[in-house]
Write an enzyme that holds these catalytic residues in place. Structure first.
Site, PDB file in Angstrom:
ATOM      1  CE  LYS A   1      -3.491   4.806  -0.930  1.00  0.00           C
ATOM      2  NZ  LYS A   1      -2.459   3.500  -0.825  1.00  0.00           N
TER       3      LYS A   1
ATOM      4  NE  ARG B   1      -6.940   4.729   3.849  1.00  0.00           N
ATOM      5  CZ  ARG B   1      -4.806   5.130   3.885  1.00  0.00           C
ATOM      6  NH1 ARG B   1      -4.862   6.609   3.626  1.00  0.00           N
ATOM      7  NH2 ARG B   1      -4.453   4.613   3.161  1.00  0.00           N
TER       8      ARG B   1
ATOM      9  NE  ARG C   1       6.074   1.168   2.417  1.00  0.00           N
ATOM     10  CZ  ARG C   1       4.828   1.741   2.239  1.00  0.00           C
ATOM     11  NH1 ARG C   1       4.024   2.640   1.120  1.00  0.00           N
ATOM     12  NH2 ARG C   1       3.729   1.390   3.121  1.00  0.00           N
TER      13      ARG C   1
ATOM     14  NE  ARG D   1       4.264   3.990   6.376  1.00  0.00           N
ATOM     15  CZ  ARG D   1       3.813   3.726   4.821  1.00  0.00           C
ATOM     16  NH1 ARG D   1       3.474   4.537   4.179  1.00  0.00           N
ATOM     17  NH2 ARG D   1       2.468   3.656   5.273  1.00  0.00           N
TER      18      ARG D   1
ATOM     19  NE  ARG E   1      -0.760  -0.115   6.298  1.00  0.00           N
ATOM     20  CZ  ARG E   1       0.425  -0.379   5.971  1.00  0.00           C
ATOM     21  NH1 ARG E   1       1.691  -1.173   6.300  1.00  0.00           N
ATOM     22  NH2 ARG E   1       0.849  -0.230   4.268  1.00  0.00           N
TER      23      ARG E   1
HETATM   24  P1  ADP Z   1      -0.576   2.751   3.320  1.00  0.00           P
HETATM   25  O1  ADP Z   1      -1.693   3.568   2.326  1.00  0.00           O
HETATM   26  O2  ADP Z   1       0.323   2.206   2.509  1.00  0.00           O
HETATM   27  O3  ADP Z   1      -1.492   1.965   4.308  1.00  0.00           O
HETATM   28  P2  ADP Z   1      -0.588   5.623   3.964  1.00  0.00           P
HETATM   29  O4  ADP Z   1       0.353   6.310   4.477  1.00  0.00           O
HETATM   30  O5  ADP Z   1      -1.632   6.508   3.250  1.00  0.00           O
HETATM   31  O6  ADP Z   1      -0.302   3.830   4.428  1.00  0.00           O
HETATM   32  O7  ADP Z   1      -1.293   5.578   6.088  1.00  0.00           O
HETATM   33  C1  ADP Z   1      -0.257   5.496   6.558  1.00  0.00           C
HETATM   34  C2  ADP Z   1      -1.477   5.236   7.703  1.00  0.00           C
HETATM   35  O8  ADP Z   1      -1.932   6.562   8.179  1.00  0.00           O
HETATM   36  C3  ADP Z   1      -2.958   4.816   7.757  1.00  0.00           C
HETATM   37  O9  ADP Z   1      -3.082   2.809   8.520  1.00  0.00           O
HETATM   38  C4  ADP Z   1      -3.982   5.193   9.243  1.00  0.00           C
HETATM   39  O10 ADP Z   1      -3.302   4.877  10.319  1.00  0.00           O
HETATM   40  C5  ADP Z   1      -3.182   6.629   8.791  1.00  0.00           C
HETATM   41  N1  ADP Z   1      -4.134   7.078   8.373  1.00  0.00           N
HETATM   42  C6  ADP Z   1      -3.849   8.114   6.929  1.00  0.00           C
HETATM   43  N2  ADP Z   1      -4.706   7.948   5.757  1.00  0.00           N
HETATM   44  C7  ADP Z   1      -5.827   7.889   6.368  1.00  0.00           C
HETATM   45  C8  ADP Z   1      -7.567   8.390   6.426  1.00  0.00           C
HETATM   46  N3  ADP Z   1      -7.709   8.840   5.350  1.00  0.00           N
HETATM   47  N4  ADP Z   1      -8.643   7.877   7.494  1.00  0.00           N
HETATM   48  C9  ADP Z   1      -7.618   7.408   8.399  1.00  0.00           C
HETATM   49  N5  ADP Z   1      -5.968   7.172   8.962  1.00  0.00           N
HETATM   50  C10 ADP Z   1      -5.233   7.215   7.976  1.00  0.00           C
END
Ligand code: ADP
Length: 192
Positions: free
Chosen positions: A15, A90, A129, A135, A146
């Site tokens: 994404k 989400r 990654r 990370r 996740r």
């Molecule tokens: P990925 O899609 O690889 O899990 P992201 O960078 O999109 O990684 O998100 C990393 C973390 O940030 C998530 O696991 C969550 O803890 C938090 N996060 C990101 N976007 C949201 C959201 N819309 N609602 C709740 N938590 C979020």
């Protein structure tokens, strides 16, 4: 042309990479909630301190925290004429909040792109990654969590947006350029 878009997809589907490319092509800001949270964690802001323990565990940050952050971000001038949201909404609650924000602004979403990738592929990508970037949430147990949280809370949102006629599904497996082209092609009828 103004585009108001959401990018959905499991962790590791690509994404972030595709959001940057699509935002450049369409000339709208890419807004990644994950990136905003990580920047706040790095700077140890109040928001970062609240978000960090959830992120480290692979859990979602509570809706009220995330919703308030996105509300502020979408109110900034660069997002008035369009945006590409990466990683938001989400949860069903976040969908409702976003609906409210857009209704207040007198606008609506143009399309929701779901980037698909099977579990084996995303786990492989995320572990790679982890080795390259380190990370904090890319350890195997957190990756697994996740993916679970995604399947439970976020995957169902695709059906909800499909019912609204907004969903386009794009195969996220392939060369970067190929995937970008697929997304642009899939979006064409929605942006016309
Ligand atoms: P990925 O899609 O690889 O899990 P992201 O960078 O999109 O990684 O998100 C990393 C973390 O940030 C998530 O696991 C969550 O803890 C938090 N996060 C990101 N976007 C949201 C959201 N819309 N609602 C709740 N938590 C979020």
């Amino acid at each position: 042309m103004s585009a108001r878009l959401v990018l959905l997809g499991p962790p590791g589907a690509g994404k972030g990479t595709q959001a940057a490319r699509i935002s450049e092509r369409l000339n709208v800001p890419a807004i990644s909630t994950g990136d905003i949270f990580r920047a706040n964690v790095a700077e140890q802001t109040e928001l970062g301190k609240r978000a960090q323990r959830y992120m480290d565990a692979g859990e979602y940050v509570p809706d009220e925290v995330t919703n308030a952050m996105v509300r502020d971000r979408l109110a900034q001038t660069d997002a008035v004429d369009g945006f590409l949201l990466d990683g938001y909404p989400r949860t069903a609650d976040q969908v409702a909040e976003l609906d409210g924000m857009l209704a207040t602004a007198g606008t609506r979403l143009g399309a929701v792109v779901e980037l698909t990738a099977d579990t084996d592929e995303v786990v492989t990508r995320l572990l790679k990654r982890a080795a390259e970037q380190g990370r904090a949430d890319d350890t195997e147990s957190v990756i697994r969590r996740r993916l679970e949280v995604y399947a439970e809370q976020t995957a169902p949102l695709a059906d909800l947006y499909a019912e609204r006629g907004l969903l386009v599904q794009v195969d996220g497996i392939g060369a970067l350029d190929e995937v970008t082209d697929r997304i642009m092609t899939a979006l064409e009828p929605k942006l016309a």
